[in-house]
Design an enzyme around this catalytic site. Structure first.
Site, mmCIF file in Angstrom:
data_model
loop_
_atom_site.group_PDB
_atom_site.id
_atom_site.type_symbol
_atom_site.label_atom_id
_atom_site.label_comp_id
_atom_site.label_asym_id
_atom_site.label_seq_id
_atom_site.Cartn_x
_atom_site.Cartn_y
_atom_site.Cartn_z
ATOM 1 N N MET A 3 -3.816 -7.189 -6.852
ATOM 2 C CA MET A 3 -3.272 -8.304 -7.633
ATOM 3 C C MET A 3 -4.370 -9.216 -8.169
ATOM 4 O O MET A 3 -4.308 -10.436 -8.036
ATOM 5 C CB MET A 3 -2.294 -9.109 -6.766
ATOM 6 N N ARG A 4 -5.372 -8.596 -8.758
ATOM 7 C CA ARG A 4 -6.469 -9.345 -9.368
ATOM 8 C C ARG A 4 -6.806 -8.696 -10.692
ATOM 9 O O ARG A 4 -6.820 -7.471 -10.786
ATOM 10 C CB ARG A 4 -7.739 -9.258 -8.494
ATOM 11 N N HIS A 60 1.132 1.029 -13.099
ATOM 12 C CA HIS A 60 1.947 -0.131 -13.476
ATOM 13 C C HIS A 60 3.416 0.301 -13.558
ATOM 14 O O HIS A 60 3.733 1.353 -14.125
ATOM 15 C CB HIS A 60 1.484 -0.665 -14.835
ATOM 16 N N GLU A 116 6.500 6.360 -8.998
ATOM 17 C CA GLU A 116 5.069 6.035 -8.904
ATOM 18 C C GLU A 116 4.366 6.961 -7.918
ATOM 19 O O GLU A 116 3.241 7.421 -8.158
ATOM 20 C CB GLU A 116 4.882 4.586 -8.442
ATOM 21 N N ASN A 141 1.618 3.054 -2.634
ATOM 22 C CA ASN A 141 0.928 4.003 -3.525
ATOM 23 C C ASN A 141 -0.333 4.556 -2.877
ATOM 24 O O ASN A 141 -0.658 5.738 -3.048
ATOM 25 C CB ASN A 141 0.607 3.345 -4.863
ATOM 26 N N ASP A 155 -3.359 -4.608 -18.414
ATOM 27 C CA ASP A 155 -2.389 -3.511 -18.558
ATOM 28 C C ASP A 155 -2.390 -2.900 -19.965
ATOM 29 O O ASP A 155 -1.332 -2.505 -20.478
ATOM 30 C CB ASP A 155 -0.969 -4.009 -18.207
ATOM 31 N N GLY A 205 0.780 -1.234 0.000
ATOM 32 C CA GLY A 205 0.000 0.000 0.000
ATOM 33 C C GLY A 205 0.809 1.280 0.000
ATOM 34 O O GLY A 205 0.329 2.320 0.452
HETATM 35 C C1 GRF Z 1 3.452 -1.031 -7.509
HETATM 36 O O1 GRF Z 1 4.715 -1.215 -8.085
HETATM 37 C C2 GRF Z 1 2.405 -0.863 -8.577
HETATM 38 O O2 GRF Z 1 2.874 -0.201 -9.708
HETATM 39 C C3 GRF Z 1 2.063 -2.288 -8.908
HETATM 40 O O3 GRF Z 1 2.088 -2.959 -7.676
HETATM 41 C C4 GRF Z 1 2.973 -2.279 -6.791
HETATM 42 C C5 GRF Z 1 2.185 -1.965 -5.569
HETATM 43 O O4 GRF Z 1 2.988 -1.423 -4.551
HETATM 44 N N1 GRF Z 1 0.802 -2.379 -9.604
HETATM 45 P P1 GRF Z 1 2.303 -0.758 -3.302
HETATM 46 O O5 GRF Z 1 1.396 -1.819 -2.680
HETATM 47 O O6 GRF Z 1 1.541 0.439 -3.743
HETATM 48 O O7 GRF Z 1 3.430 -0.403 -2.380
#
Ligand code: GRF
Length: 225
Positions: free
Chosen positions: A100-101, A119, A184, A24, A155, A22
């Site tokens: 992750m789905r 991504h 990101e 992001n 994606d 988490g």
């Molecule tokens: C990030 O690298 C995002 O781009 C990818 O999964 C990762 C998630 O990281 N889809 P976080 O859980 O936000 O730390």
């Protein structure tokens, strides 16, 4: 030129879907708190009950919901349940942040042009899992970050914003991942701000912001947001 009706639908009430760490999500929480992102994160939903991001949400006073993906008759049923949780909180924009789905039409159609993902590569290079490892193995000199609309194809949706990140001599998957992750955390709030400012539309695969005398002024957020 009248405001883009699609943009009008993008309210400033955000729901974030996560599966893990988490970071992001945290970047979005921080941006909303310090005013860089003019929006409210109203719910965080995880398909995994042990996702560390759930604690980040709770600490920020955000509704944290666990909705396990197991035990549903079909993927659509799970996606419909996600949509119900989000709609119950009047979410206007759904942000996938390490969710992750794969999500399908049952969720995407419930939020037309309002489901986005981040991504860790410059798509269309290196879709799917392990994007950073793919970049190292391929030997690219530049990778990066893509924020894009979510479509049923993995994606592959229209691209909202990209940031390039150099791949340095001696980089490992871990060092490159860390450099991309820092990008990101800047890119996601910036991309959402672009969307919320309005004036864009999707033309084919492209997210365009018309310029010139007919350009739309930024569409206002929805009145109920
Ligand atoms: C990030 O690298 C995002 O781009 C990818 O999964 C990762 C998630 O990281 N889809 P976080 O859980 O936000 O730390």
């Amino acid at each position: 030129m009248t405001p883009d009706p699609i943009t009008e639908l993008v309210a400033r009430r955000i729901g974030v879907l996560i599966s893990g760490r988490g970071s992001n999500l945290q970047a979005l929480i921080d941006a909303a708190q310090d005013g860089r992102l003019d929006a409210s994160i109203v719910v965080v939903i995880s398909n995994r009950e042990n996702a560390a991001g759930l604690d980040r949400a709770r600490q920020a006073g955000i509704d944290a919901v666990v909705l396990p993906h197991t035990g549903w008759p079909s993927r659509d049923d799970y996606d419909r349940a996600l949509a119900r949780e989000l709609q119950a909180r009047r979410v206007g924009l759904v942000c996938l942040a390490g969710f992750m789905r794969r999500v399908g039409p049952a969720l995407i159609d419930a939020f037309p042009d309002a489901v986005v993902n981040i991504h860790p590569s410059l798509l269309p290079a290196f879709p799917g899992a392990d994007a950073q490892r793919q970049a190292i193995e391929h030997g690219v000199k530049v990778s990066g970050v893509t924020v894009h609309f979510v479509t049923p194809e993995l994606d592959a949706g229209p691209i909202i914003l990209q940031r390039a990140v150099p791949v340095l001599e001696g980089d490992t998957e871990d060092t490159l991942s860390a450099r991309i992750l820092a990008a990101e955390h800047q890119a996601y709030p910036a991309a959402i701000t672009l969307l919320l400012n309005g004036g864009w539309r999707i033309v084919g695969r492209r997210v365009v912001r018309p310029t010139g005398p007919d350009a739309a002024s930024p569409s206002p957020p929805r009145a109920d947001s």
